[in-house]
Structures are given as structure tokens and as C-alpha cells.
Scaffold this motif. Structure first.
Motif, PDB file in Angstrom:
ATOM      1  N   SER A 157     -18.846  -9.151  46.142  1.00  0.00           N
ATOM      2  CA  SER A 157     -20.145  -8.932  46.761  1.00  0.00           C
ATOM      3  C   SER A 157     -20.967  -7.964  45.910  1.00  0.00           C
ATOM      4  N   SER A 196     -24.560  -5.698  46.269  1.00  0.00           N
ATOM      5  CA  SER A 196     -25.655  -5.240  47.130  1.00  0.00           C
ATOM      6  C   SER A 196     -26.563  -4.295  46.343  1.00  0.00           C
ATOM      7  N   GLU A 209     -22.187  -2.199  44.015  1.00  0.00           N
ATOM      8  CA  GLU A 209     -23.426  -1.681  44.606  1.00  0.00           C
ATOM      9  C   GLU A 209     -24.361  -1.168  43.519  1.00  0.00           C
TER      10      GLU A 209
END
Length: 457
Positions: A331, A333, A373
Motif C-alpha cells: 500500500s 499513501s 507513506e
């Protein structure tokens, strides 16, 4: 000894010392001449004042129609001056001497100069005289110039000896100072000779007094440090290129040999050609990356720098790689404070390349399930871009090495890549005057790039 003297005479510091000594001596002589002239004039005024006061004192003894007191005063003054430093003359209107040491004739009224020829006085002795009329008689008071001349002679001799002393001191001092400076210059020259012969560890010795030569020497030493680091880096890069390219070149050679063998036997070689093209593309990509890093380090892109907000740059990278991360089981972000501008002075394309390399590095070396991130913060006059993950991280002892060209961790040698991604990141950061920090996030790695902030555009 003669060679040392010749080298000293050719020495620039010694010539400068002699030049300053000559200028100082010239100024000393000119000032001395002015002082001598002023002193001579002052002595002459004092002598005239003394003569005039003595004349007035004698003239004051005269009473009308009574010459006795005047004659007595002249006679007493003449008797008191045994060494004839002061001589006096009183004559009547016919020129007959009434009193005094000599008979003054032909002297004008007021001040005058004459050479006296008197018993007990050296021939040609100069006197300064003042003549006037007192009760119809001629009164002359004369003082010898011998004391004034002796004083002036003493001053001239003292000035001459002082000139010789200052000249000798200036020459000797100049020689000492020049020899000290020349030794330091010789040290610089010797260091440069050593460097020219390949001794890049040679450094100019510093004496630590912070003068101009020390400052220049420190700058040269700093340049030599950078040169040494650059040469060492080039050697390391050359060794790494030779090592890292040897394997793909060997594979390429084996593929081409296999294709050649199959061609002789009439077999299909399309697979070998595809593999050969992939290997050659990988080699070309490595050289392209090296060339791009060299161009960035040379500062060729600085002409394109503008003040820009890095927030949209970070958002663009986040949008581009979010789907890539998801496809890879990870992921990505992006966290940016809304309605906040983060301005830096730089090249948008290079900043995007830098961030892309950092994100790709995290995607390539982190296992599935890793959270990456991107964020931007600011403070203390800096804009900070963060790329954080919770992957395996980088060992502390390896964090400085990963920015070297073609350097790869042992755990990553089986993954695709050339070992140049973080080298390009470091080059872009250096070009922008930014600092990179790697930190352990337990687990994972935190990469922070700190840029100098600029005012809003």
C-alpha cells in the motif's frame, strides 16, 4: 650559501619586504628633513629673541645725555662672555669704539650675519648680530652660531645613525620574514608536487595562526580532500562497473555463442536473440544512469531551477505509484496538510525522479503487505519530504554505503536493479543543497530529504 642568497633575492616575500622597507625609509628621511628644518627655524627664532632681549636690556641702561651707564653695561657684558659666544660693540657716530669686544662697522641696523676675526675665536666664526642707535651711539649685540650649529650637527649625526640602524633592521627583518613565508610557500609547492605525482593524501602543513596563507592552505587542503574522495570514488565506481557488468556481459557472450551454435545446426535462435536484447538493454540502462548522475553532479540542470511547491510533486508520485503498489500487494499513501504550500528552489523533473527512485526502491525491496507513506512537513527554515515504510529496513552500518554507485546489499543482489537508484537520489539532493537522513523505524526505514525553504512565489 651563495645559492641560498640568490634564492632569497629572487623571493617575492623578500622583495616585498625590501619594497616596504624602502618606502618606510623614504618616509623616515622626508619626515626627518622636515623636522630638521622646523628645528633649525625654531632655534634661529630663539637666538634672535635672545639677541633682541639682550640688546633691549643694555639699551635700557642709557639715560639722556649720560653714556656712562650704557658704556658700563656693554663693558660688563663683554667681560662676562669669556669664550666670546657673545660679543658687543658700542661706537660713537664717528665709528670710534667706546666699549665692547670689537668695533662693528658696516653692519646695517637690525639683524645681520658676519664672520668675526677676534683673538681667541676661530677664524671665520659666524655671528648673528643686531645693531641699533642708542643716544646717537651705535650698539651691536652679536651671538655666536657655534652652539646652534653644534646642536644641528648632533641632530644630523643622530638622524644618520638612526637611518643606518633602521635600514639594517628593515633588511634583516625582511630577510627573516621572507624566509619564514618562503618556507611556507615551499611547503605548498612541495605538496603540489607530491599531488602531481599521485600522492593524493599529501596535505599542506598549517601553523594555525589563521593568516592569509593558512586560510588559502586550508582551502587547498579541502579541495585536495574533495579531489581524493572523487578519485577514490572513481576507482570504486570503475571497480564496481568492471565487477557488476562482467556478469551480464558474460551472460550476453554465452547467449550469443549459443545462438551461433544453433545457427550452424539450423535451430531457431529467437529466444537467444530476445535474451541478448534484454541483457544489452540492461547494460545500456546502467550506463545511461551513470551518465545521468554525472550530468546532475556537474550542475548542468541548475539553470532550470525555479521556486516551486513540492506538495503537488509528492501527490503526483503518490497517484502514479499507488496502483503499482496495490498490484504488488503493498500500500502507498500520501499525507499532505491541506491548503499548505511548501516552496523550494529546484527542478521539478529531477525532484520527481528522486521521489520515484525512493518509492521504487521501497517497492522493490519490501515484502507484500508493506505500507509505504509519502508526506511533507516543514520547520526551522526547511521543507522535509518523508518516504517511510515498515519493511525490513537497512542495517545501520550499510546506510552510508547504499548511496555509492553500483552498491547493492547482499540481500538485494537477486532482485532486479543496477544499484544506481539511491546514487541518483543523492546526486539530486546534493544539487538542491538538500540533506538525506536514513533512520530505523522499528520496523522499516524512514528516508527524510531536507530542502532549504524559500519564500512563497
Amino acid at each position: 650559501m651563495s645559492e641560498t642568497r640568490a634564492n632569497l633575492l629572487r623571493s617575492t616575500p623578500f622583495r616585498l619586504a625590501l619594497t616596504f622597507a624602502f618606502l618606510f625609509l623614504l618616509a623616515f628621511i622626508l619626515s626627518g628633513a622636515i623636522v630638521y628644518q622646523l628645528m633649525s627655524a625654531s632655534l634661529a627664532r630663539q637666538l634672535d629673541q635672545s639677541i633682541k632681549e639682550t640688546y633691549s636690556l643694555i639699551a635700557a641702561t642709557y639715560a639722556e645725555s649720560d653714556e656712562e651707564d650704557l658704556t658700563t653695561a656693554v663693558r660688563d657684558h663683554a667681560q662676562f662672555s669669556q669664550d666670546k659666544d657673545q660679543i658687543f660693540s658700542l661706537t660713537d657716530k664717528n665709528g670710534n669704539r667706546l666699549a665692547g669686544d670689537f668695533t662693528a662697522s658696516g653692519l646695517p641696523e637690525g639683524f645681520s650675519m658676519f664672520a668675526a676675526d677676534l683673538p681667541g675665536v676661530s677664524p671665520g666664526t659666524e655671528y648673528r648680530a643686531y645693531s641699533g642707535t642708542v643716544g646717537g651711539n651705535n650698539l651691536t649685540v652679536a651671538f655666536s652660531l657655534s652652539e646652534t650649529e653644534d646642536l644641528e650637527r648632533i641632530v644630523l649625526m643622530s638622524f644618520g645613525w638612526a637611518t643606518l640602524f633602521i635600514t639594517g633592521l628593515a633588511v634583516c627583518g625582511g630577510a627573516v620574514l621572507a624566509s619564514r613565508v618562503q618556507r611556507r610557500l615551499d611547503g605548498i609547492a612541495s605538496t603540489m608536487v607530491d599531488v602531481s605525482h599521485g600522492r593524493l593524501d599529501a596535505r599542506i602543513p598549517l601553523i594555525g595562526n589563521g593568516d592569509d596563507i593558512d586560510a588559502v592552505s586550508a582551502q587547498v587542503n579541502a579541495a585536495l580532500e574533495r579531489l581524493s574522495a572523487l578519485v577514490d570514488g572513481m576507482r570504486e565506481v570503475s571497480a564496481n562497473i568492471a565487477h557488476d557488468l562482467k556478469t551480464p556481459l558474460n551472460r550476453l557472450q554465452m547467449i550469443l555463442e549459443s545462438a551461433a551454435d544453433k545457427t550452424v545446426s539450423g535451430e531457431d535462435v529467437s529466444t537467444e536473440l530476445t535474451d541478448a536484447r534484454a541483457e544489452s538493454q540492461q547494460i545500456n540502462s546502467t550506463f545511461d544512469a551513470l551518465l545521468r548522475i554525472a550530468q546532475i553532479e556537474a550542475g548542468a540542470r541548475k539553470a532550470r531551477f525555479v521556486d516551486l511547491d513540492v506538495g503537488p510533486v509528492v501527490e503526483t508520485i503518490g497517484e502514479v505509484y499507488a496502483d503499482v503498489a496495490e498490484d504488488d500487494g503493498k500500500s502507498l499513501s500520501t499525507m499532505i496538510v491541506p491548503d499548505t504550500k511548501w516552496y523550494v528552489h529546484g527542478d521539478r523533473d529531477l525532484l520527481m525522479q528522486m521521489l520515484a527512485n525512493l518509492v521504487e526502491n521501497a517497492l522493490r525491496h519490501c515484502p507484500p503487505g508493506t505500507a509505504i507513506e509519502l508526506s511533507v512537513t516543514g520547520g526551522g527554515g526547511h521543507v522535509l519530504i518523508h518516504v517511510n515504510d515498515n519493511g525490513p529496513g537497512i542495517p545501520a552500518e550499510e546506510r552510508e554505503k547504499v548511496f555509492r554507485r553500483l552498491y547493492r546489499l547482499d540481500a538485494s543482489r537477486t532482485t532486479p536493479g543496477s544499484g544506481l537508484g539511491l546514487s541518483l537520489v543523492k546526486a539530486v539532493a546534493d544539487l538542491h543543497g538538500a540533506a538525506i537522513a536514513l533512520e530505523d523505524r522499528n520496523p522499516g526505514l524512514g528516508v527524510t530529504v531536507s530542502f532549504p525553504a524559500v519564500a512563497s512565489a
